[in-house]
Design an enzyme around this catalytic site. Sequence first.
Site, PDB file in Angstrom:
ATOM      1  N   TYR A 170       3.524   1.661  -4.360  1.00 28.23           N
ATOM      2  CA  TYR A 170       2.496   1.269  -3.380  1.00 28.23           C
ATOM      3  C   TYR A 170       1.344   2.282  -3.381  1.00 28.23           C
ATOM      4  O   TYR A 170       0.166   1.897  -3.412  1.00 28.23           O
ATOM      5  CB  TYR A 170       3.154   1.188  -2.001  1.00 28.23           C
ATOM      6  CG  TYR A 170       2.259   0.679  -0.895  1.00 28.23           C
ATOM      7  CD1 TYR A 170       1.946  -0.673  -0.795  1.00 28.23           C
ATOM      8  CD2 TYR A 170       1.740   1.546   0.066  1.00 28.23           C
ATOM      9  CE1 TYR A 170       1.138  -1.148   0.237  1.00 28.23           C
ATOM     10  CE2 TYR A 170       0.939   1.088   1.095  1.00 28.23           C
ATOM     11  CZ  TYR A 170       0.635  -0.264   1.185  1.00 28.23           C
ATOM     12  OH  TYR A 170      -0.169  -0.716   2.205  1.00 28.23           O
ATOM     13  N   LYS A 174      -2.597   1.587  -4.337  1.00 24.50           N
ATOM     14  CA  LYS A 174      -3.663   1.786  -3.350  1.00 24.50           C
ATOM     15  C   LYS A 174      -4.654   2.870  -3.794  1.00 24.50           C
ATOM     16  O   LYS A 174      -5.852   2.781  -3.513  1.00 24.50           O
ATOM     17  CB  LYS A 174      -3.061   2.126  -1.984  1.00 24.50           C
ATOM     18  CG  LYS A 174      -2.254   0.981  -1.373  1.00 24.50           C
ATOM     19  CD  LYS A 174      -3.103  -0.274  -1.197  1.00 24.50           C
ATOM     20  CE  LYS A 174      -2.407  -1.381  -0.436  1.00 24.50           C
ATOM     21  NZ  LYS A 174      -3.231  -2.572  -0.260  1.00 24.50           N
TER      22      LYS A 174
END
Length: 262
Positions: A170, A174
């Site tokens: 993640y 990002k």
Amino acid sequence: MGKGLRPALENNFMSEKYLTGKVALVTGASRGLGKAIAVALAREGAAIAAVARSEEALKETLEAIRAAGGTAEPFAGDVSDNAAMDALVEKVTARFEHIDVLVNNAGVTRDGLLARMTSEAWDTVINTNLKGAFNLTRPVGRLMVRQRAGRIVNISSVIGLMGNAGQANYAASKAGLIGFSKSVAREFASRGITCNVVCPGFIETDMTKELNADMRTKLMERIPLQRFGQAEDIAGVVAFLCSPAASYITGQILTVDGGMVM
Ligand code: NAP
């Protein structure tokens, strides 16, 4: 404030809906931040092309916008599917003719410590959160270049700035979105297109409701404003980035996290 200024400001920022006649494509619009963003942009007059994996999931968002007198249509598709997104953008332009705002918001988590992270968990997160933004920004960007105008807002995360144990996939997606957005901002600037990033902190949505009480208490200790964010806190900032007031802002990261990262 000078006497003549107040009516001018009210006209520009308070009475006129600044997205009237514009079309905004919002991914992940079925719930959480995407739903709030779609509603906020519709409130400013934009017609909304709402994207999620199924039309059924978009029902509530469409109802909320239409009940308030706005326009919204569902476009079902998986953002990680490159060919499907090319086709989806064609469908949106067949319906609305142009796309003026793109919000790449769709995102998923598949948390786990790196040593045990499966290749599938890595691919799903990167392909949805990062490649998904590429899959839409390329075809929509081409349209915006021809229009010589456009606003792109990518929803990253404070995790992309800080990293987080158990979220290597993640965090990478990002952080990647930030580099991607700065490159897009540079490529498209001469065509009157801005591209900015919003990094939410801890916002109350389906994505965060799994956290247990202990984790919530620990998180709260790190938030100077002493509250978790609401979807509307993010939606307001996205709406601002699509407003005339933000026309000179590009390639920037706005962290909206109650002061967690500063
Ligand atoms: P959420 O409530 O879980 O909603 C995720 C949205 O993404 C849903 O609308 C979902 O639609 C859509 N989506 C997921 N995978 C998709 C795919 N492959 N194709 C198309 N749509 C897909 O999440 P959220 O909390 O609102 O988060 C929205 C964004 O903000 C994400 O990018 C997230 O990483 C970021 N963010 C959230 C927080 C937070 O605290 N909540 C903090 C930082 C960043 P369907 O499932 O209906 O297809």
